[in-house]
Design a protein around this motif. Structure first.
Motif, PDB file in Angstrom:
ATOM      1  N   ILE A  37       0.820  -1.205   0.000  1.00 32.88           N
ATOM      2  CA  ILE A  37       0.000   0.000   0.000  1.00 32.88           C
ATOM      3  C   ILE A  37       0.862   1.266   0.000  1.00 32.88           C
ATOM      4  O   ILE A  37       0.510   2.268  -0.607  1.00 32.88           O
ATOM      5  CB  ILE A  37      -0.938  -0.011   1.224  1.00 32.88           C
ATOM      6  CG1 ILE A  37      -2.002  -1.090   1.041  1.00 32.88           C
ATOM      7  CG2 ILE A  37      -1.602   1.340   1.427  1.00 32.88           C
ATOM      8  CD1 ILE A  37      -3.024  -1.126   2.150  1.00 32.88           C
ATOM      9  N   HIS A  38       2.005   1.193   0.692  1.00 40.25           N
ATOM     10  CA  HIS A  38       2.869   2.381   0.781  1.00 40.25           C
ATOM     11  C   HIS A  38       4.310   1.938   0.953  1.00 40.25           C
ATOM     12  O   HIS A  38       4.583   0.963   1.649  1.00 40.25           O
ATOM     13  CB  HIS A  38       2.443   3.246   1.977  1.00 40.25           C
ATOM     14  CG  HIS A  38       3.219   4.520   2.124  1.00 40.25           C
ATOM     15  ND1 HIS A  38       3.207   5.518   1.176  1.00 40.25           N
ATOM     16  CD2 HIS A  38       4.052   4.965   3.119  1.00 40.25           C
ATOM     17  CE1 HIS A  38       3.966   6.530   1.574  1.00 40.25           C
ATOM     18  NE2 HIS A  38       4.496   6.208   2.744  1.00 40.25           N
ATOM     19  N   LYS A  39       5.221   2.636   0.275  1.00 36.65           N
ATOM     20  CA  LYS A  39       6.644   2.351   0.453  1.00 36.65           C
ATOM     21  C   LYS A  39       7.416   3.661   0.403  1.00 36.65           C
ATOM     22  O   LYS A  39       6.970   4.645  -0.205  1.00 36.65           O
ATOM     23  CB  LYS A  39       7.148   1.387  -0.614  1.00 36.65           C
ATOM     24  CG  LYS A  39       7.064   1.901  -2.042  1.00 36.65           C
ATOM     25  CD  LYS A  39       7.573   0.847  -3.003  1.00 36.65           C
ATOM     26  CE  LYS A  39       7.436   1.308  -4.450  1.00 36.65           C
ATOM     27  NZ  LYS A  39       7.960   0.291  -5.392  1.00 36.65           N
ATOM     28  N   VAL A  40       8.555   3.662   1.056  1.00 38.93           N
ATOM     29  CA  VAL A  40       9.395   4.849   1.113  1.00 38.93           C
ATOM     30  C   VAL A  40      10.643   4.594   0.285  1.00 38.93           C
ATOM     31  O   VAL A  40      11.357   3.617   0.513  1.00 38.93           O
ATOM     32  CB  VAL A  40       9.781   5.187   2.569  1.00 38.93           C
ATOM     33  CG1 VAL A  40      10.665   6.424   2.601  1.00 38.93           C
ATOM     34  CG2 VAL A  40       8.526   5.414   3.402  1.00 38.93           C
ATOM     35  N   ASN A  41      10.883   5.436  -0.689  1.00 35.91           N
ATOM     36  CA  ASN A  41      12.048   5.289  -1.551  1.00 35.91           C
ATOM     37  C   ASN A  41      13.302   5.872  -0.899  1.00 35.91           C
ATOM     38  O   ASN A  41      13.235   6.866  -0.193  1.00 35.91           O
ATOM     39  CB  ASN A  41      11.805   5.996  -2.892  1.00 35.91           C
ATOM     40  CG  ASN A  41      10.684   5.346  -3.677  1.00 35.91           C
ATOM     41  OD1 ASN A  41      10.556   4.122  -3.701  1.00 35.91           O
ATOM     42  ND2 ASN A  41       9.863   6.150  -4.319  1.00 35.91           N
ATOM     43  N   GLY A  42      14.418   5.248  -1.148  1.00 38.02           N
ATOM     44  CA  GLY A  42      15.679   5.761  -0.656  1.00 38.02           C
ATOM     45  C   GLY A  42      15.907   5.570   0.819  1.00 38.02           C
ATOM     46  O   GLY A  42      16.743   6.234   1.415  1.00 38.02           O
TER      47      GLY A  42
ATOM     48  N   ALA B  95      11.654  -0.382   8.365  1.00 37.59           N
ATOM     49  CA  ALA B  95      10.377   0.035   8.959  1.00 37.59           C
ATOM     50  C   ALA B  95      10.458  -0.058  10.479  1.00 37.59           C
ATOM     51  O   ALA B  95      10.765  -1.114  11.029  1.00 37.59           O
ATOM     52  CB  ALA B  95       9.237  -0.824   8.437  1.00 37.59           C
ATOM     53  N   ILE B  96      10.174   1.052  11.161  1.00 34.94           N
ATOM     54  CA  ILE B  96      10.245   1.109  12.614  1.00 34.94           C
ATOM     55  C   ILE B  96       8.869   0.957  13.252  1.00 34.94           C
ATOM     56  O   ILE B  96       8.665   0.198  14.189  1.00 34.94           O
ATOM     57  CB  ILE B  96      10.879   2.431  13.084  1.00 34.94           C
ATOM     58  CG1 ILE B  96      12.277   2.586  12.481  1.00 34.94           C
ATOM     59  CG2 ILE B  96      10.937   2.501  14.608  1.00 34.94           C
ATOM     60  CD1 ILE B  96      13.240   1.505  12.873  1.00 34.94           C
ATOM     61  N   ASP B  97       7.879   1.679  12.709  1.00 33.27           N
ATOM     62  CA  ASP B  97       6.552   1.667  13.323  1.00 33.27           C
ATOM     63  C   ASP B  97       5.518   2.112  12.296  1.00 33.27           C
ATOM     64  O   ASP B  97       5.843   2.804  11.319  1.00 33.27           O
ATOM     65  CB  ASP B  97       6.520   2.615  14.531  1.00 33.27           C
ATOM     66  CG  ASP B  97       5.256   2.432  15.376  1.00 33.27           C
ATOM     67  OD1 ASP B  97       4.639   1.349  15.278  1.00 33.27           O
ATOM     68  OD2 ASP B  97       4.898   3.361  16.106  1.00 33.27           O
ATOM     69  N   PHE B  98       4.292   1.680  12.517  1.00 31.82           N
ATOM     70  CA  PHE B  98       3.174   2.131  11.686  1.00 31.82           C
ATOM     71  C   PHE B  98       1.979   2.423  12.572  1.00 31.82           C
ATOM     72  O   PHE B  98       1.557   1.587  13.366  1.00 31.82           O
ATOM     73  CB  PHE B  98       2.786   1.063  10.652  1.00 31.82           C
ATOM     74  CG  PHE B  98       1.457   1.342   9.993  1.00 31.82           C
ATOM     75  CD1 PHE B  98       1.279   2.465   9.213  1.00 31.82           C
ATOM     76  CD2 PHE B  98       0.384   0.483  10.177  1.00 31.82           C
ATOM     77  CE1 PHE B  98       0.047   2.731   8.622  1.00 31.82           C
ATOM     78  CE2 PHE B  98      -0.843   0.730   9.594  1.00 31.82           C
ATOM     79  CZ  PHE B  98      -1.010   1.864   8.811  1.00 31.82           C
TER      80      PHE B  98
END
Length: 242
Positions: free
Chosen positions: A155-160, A195-198
């Motif tokens: 659903i969501h990803k962070v680039n770099g 990934a640390i937390d959501f």
């Protein structure tokens, strides 16, 4: 010793005969589905992340998989939705194709009311496995409902930032004929070593043959030099094909 060998041989023959009887017990339609959905069968246990193409992006290989009219339908929809095209790697039946393109056309018509938005979200397709359908036919006690799932959906990803994702697993229950979705739920979670937390919320709505997942929140991730956060709000439409 000879008696033992004879017993083993008899056991093997009985096992082979049981397999033949099971196959012969399938209807002709189910056997056609077995042949036309080989990709689906052999990848039953494989969990591959569902990811989506950017707006107005239709992979070149799709031209070899669909008719010109079907290709035009994908092009139109790609201007409104970010699409997972993996369903086109399957050999769909004519019935499945009919359901698929009817749904695509209806989505396109609905999208005309949201002209000002750049993206209306994600679109993907879940194809009920052939083995699941045959299992339902052979087990009348379990034949009242069919259970399935789609995912993991990215659903969501962070680039770099290394690998930091928010993923979802969509579970659903349908009637035996897969003409009606009875219930649906979603599990949303963080994934990836960065990934640390959501923190977020999600909801699921049933719309005809589709399931709509709405999810938003904040993904906290590490860059190696400290933690950052990324906010998002996404909608995912999942068409359930029998």
């Amino acid at each position: 010793m000879k008696k033992t060998k004879i017993k083993v041989a008899i056991f093997m023959i009985m096992a082979v005969m049981s397999g033949i009887i099971m196959v012969l017990g399938c209807t002709q339609d189910e056997m056609a589905d077995l042949n036309s959905n080989k990709y689906d069968i052999w990848n039953l246990e494989e969990k591959v992340d569902t990811e989506f193409m950017p707006l107005n992006s239709v992979p070149e290989w799709i031209k070899d998989k669909v008719t010109e009219k079907e290709y035009e339908a994908w092009v139109r929809l790609s201007s409104r939705y970010e699409i997972d095209y993996s369903v086109l790697s399957l050999e769909l039946t004519e019935s499945q194709k009919k359901d698929l393109y009817q749904y695509i056309d209806s989505l396109w018509i609905q999208s005309q009311d949201s002209v000002g938005q750049s993206s209306l979200g994600y679109f993907t397709v879940a194809v009920q496995s052939v083995f699941k359908r045959i299992e339902t036919l052979q087990n009348p006690e379990a034949g009242k409902e069919i259970h399935g799932e789609k995912g993991p959906i990215v659903i969501h990803k962070v680039n770099g930032a290394g690998e930091a994702f928010v993923k979802a697993m969509v579970s659903y229950t349908a009637n035996a004929g897969l003409t009606e979705i009875l219930s649906a739920s979603v599990r949303v979670y963080k994934d990836g070593p960065a990934a640390i937390d959501f923190n977020g919320s999600s909801s699921v709505n049933i719309e005809g043959r589709g399931v709509v997942v709405n999810c938003g929140g904040t993904l906290v991730y590490t860059t190696g030099r400290g933690n950052l956060s990324s906010d998002f709000n996404k909608s995912v439409r999942v068409l359930i094909l029998p």
